[in-house]
Scaffold this active site. Structure first.
Site, PDB file in Angstrom:
ATOM      1  CG  ASP A 123      33.861  41.316  40.210  1.00  0.00           C
ATOM      2  OD1 ASP A 123      34.501  40.387  40.727  1.00  0.00           O
ATOM      3  OD2 ASP A 123      34.174  42.516  40.344  1.00  0.00           O
ATOM      4  CG  HIS A 158      35.293  47.204  37.689  1.00  0.00           C
ATOM      5  ND1 HIS A 158      34.190  46.558  38.218  1.00  0.00           N
ATOM      6  CD2 HIS A 158      34.812  48.245  36.948  1.00  0.00           C
ATOM      7  CE1 HIS A 158      33.089  47.189  37.814  1.00  0.00           C
ATOM      8  NE2 HIS A 158      33.441  48.208  37.035  1.00  0.00           N
ATOM      9  CG  HIS A 170      35.682  40.057  44.780  1.00  0.00           C
ATOM     10  ND1 HIS A 170      36.535  40.997  45.297  1.00  0.00           N
ATOM     11  CD2 HIS A 170      35.385  40.477  43.521  1.00  0.00           C
ATOM     12  CE1 HIS A 170      36.743  41.957  44.399  1.00  0.00           C
ATOM     13  NE2 HIS A 170      36.056  41.657  43.302  1.00  0.00           N
ATOM     14  CG  ASP A 205      38.411  45.019  41.938  1.00  0.00           C
ATOM     15  OD1 ASP A 205      37.902  45.616  40.965  1.00  0.00           O
ATOM     16  OD2 ASP A 205      37.788  44.162  42.601  1.00  0.00           O
ATOM     17  CG  HIS A 206      38.572  42.391  38.408  1.00  0.00           C
ATOM     18  ND1 HIS A 206      38.127  41.105  38.595  1.00  0.00           N
ATOM     19  CD2 HIS A 206      37.901  43.151  39.316  1.00  0.00           C
ATOM     20  CE1 HIS A 206      37.216  41.097  39.556  1.00  0.00           C
ATOM     21  NE2 HIS A 206      37.058  42.325  40.018  1.00  0.00           N
ATOM     22  CG  HIS A 209      34.918  43.307  35.152  1.00  0.00           C
ATOM     23  ND1 HIS A 209      35.313  42.157  35.841  1.00  0.00           N
ATOM     24  CD2 HIS A 209      34.647  44.235  36.099  1.00  0.00           C
ATOM     25  CE1 HIS A 209      35.245  42.398  37.136  1.00  0.00           C
ATOM     26  NE2 HIS A 209      34.855  43.636  37.332  1.00  0.00           N
ATOM     27  CG  HIS A 244      30.195  43.471  37.858  1.00  0.00           C
ATOM     28  ND1 HIS A 244      29.883  44.063  39.059  1.00  0.00           N
ATOM     29  CD2 HIS A 244      31.530  43.671  37.690  1.00  0.00           C
ATOM     30  CE1 HIS A 244      30.985  44.593  39.590  1.00  0.00           C
ATOM     31  NE2 HIS A 244      31.996  44.376  38.775  1.00  0.00           N
TER      32      HIS A 244
HETATM   33 FE    FE Z   1      35.902  43.044  41.571  1.00  0.00          FE
HETATM   34 ZN    ZN Z   2      34.205  44.480  39.230  1.00  0.00          ZN
END
Ligand code: FE
Ligand code: ZN
Length: 256
Positions: free
Chosen positions: A134, A59, A172, A61-62, A57, A115
């Site tokens: 996530d 985001h 995570h 942080d990905h 996805h 998410h």
């Molecule tokens: Fe994340």
């Molecule tokens: Zn995420």
């Protein structure tokens, strides 16, 4: 034995970037690179090269590491067809059921909204490896940042239905905090108590709590247990539908 060698690269405060190396072909996939540099260094230390980038996805942080990884290795980038424009350098927009070849191994795309609305997971059916991004965490699940509780519950059920010995590589390291919440809603679950003790001891030694297994999550993770009569009854939600139970404990976790 599996021909896939999986390594977890810890980055930022609690992300894992997973590397999946096919020992036959030498191809290597990288899942959700939050950063470029440390992942590129880790891959070079192993003597590997990234051929595939698999995004669950969009985001930051990905995905923030994607441009550097493409630049370093010329890797091809895969992500949901519906997120195509939001994923940097995306070459292949994929959807439910699509198959991605990594040498002799095959990753199947599973759509798991919740998410985010278009979140996907990657599942190596032969090798029983799941990369849920996530959507599913050990003892927890992603927050609802776009999808509905109903969607997330049905996505979690879809993952739970995979073989019990499937290894789960979450994105995570949230397991310790998730254990505190899980125990607050399911205090009498002996499997959960044992897992929480194991998690605490792993973290004290600085070790990852992943991969987990779907079997362990099905027994211990409250978000996967919303249709278990005894669990619903213990929450005084025995009369509610599973997705309502899910919505209620997701709400409680948001304020925990
Ligand atoms: Fe994340
Ligand atoms: Zn995420």
């Amino acid at each position: 034995m599996s021909n896939l060698d999986v390594r977890m690269v810890p980055v930022l405060s609690d992300n894992y970037v997973h590397l999946i190396h096919d020992t036959f072909s030498g191809k290597t996939a990288c899942v959700d690179p939050a950063v470029g540099g440390p992942v590129i260094d880790a891959v070079r230390d192993l003597g590997w090269e990234i051929s595939h980038v698999l995004i669950t996805h969009p985001h930051y942080d990905h995905t923030d590491g994607v441009p550097d990884i493409v630049e370093a290795f010329g890797a091809e980038v895969y992500g949901s067809r519906r997120d195509y424009g939001q994923i940097p350098k995306c070459d292949h927009g994929v959807m439910q059921g699509d198959l991605i070849e990594l040498g002799k191994s095959i990753a199947k795309v599973l759509e798991v909204p919740g998410h985010t609305v278009h979140h996907i997971a990657y599942y190596f059916e032969q090798e029983r490896l799941l990369f849920p991004g996530d959507t599913l965490f050990s003892l927890g699940c992603g927050r609802l940042f776009g999808g509905t509780a109903e969607q997330m519950w049905s996505s979690l059920k879809k993952l739970r239905a995979l073989p019990a010995d499937t290894q789960v590589y979450c994105a995570h390291e949230y397991t310790n905090a998730n254990a505190d919440f899980a125990l607050s809603v399911d205090p009498d679950n002996a499997d959960l108590k044992a897992r929480a003790d194991e998690v605490q001891s792993l973290r004290e030694q600085g070790l990852p709590t992943l991969p987990s297994t779907l079997d362990s999550e099905a027994r211990c993770n409250p978000f996967l247990r919303c249709d278990i009569p005894a669990f619903k009854a213990s929450l005084d939600l025995g009369e509610r539908e599973a997705e309502q139970v899910f919505a209620e404990i997701r709400r409680r976790k948001d304020h925990f």
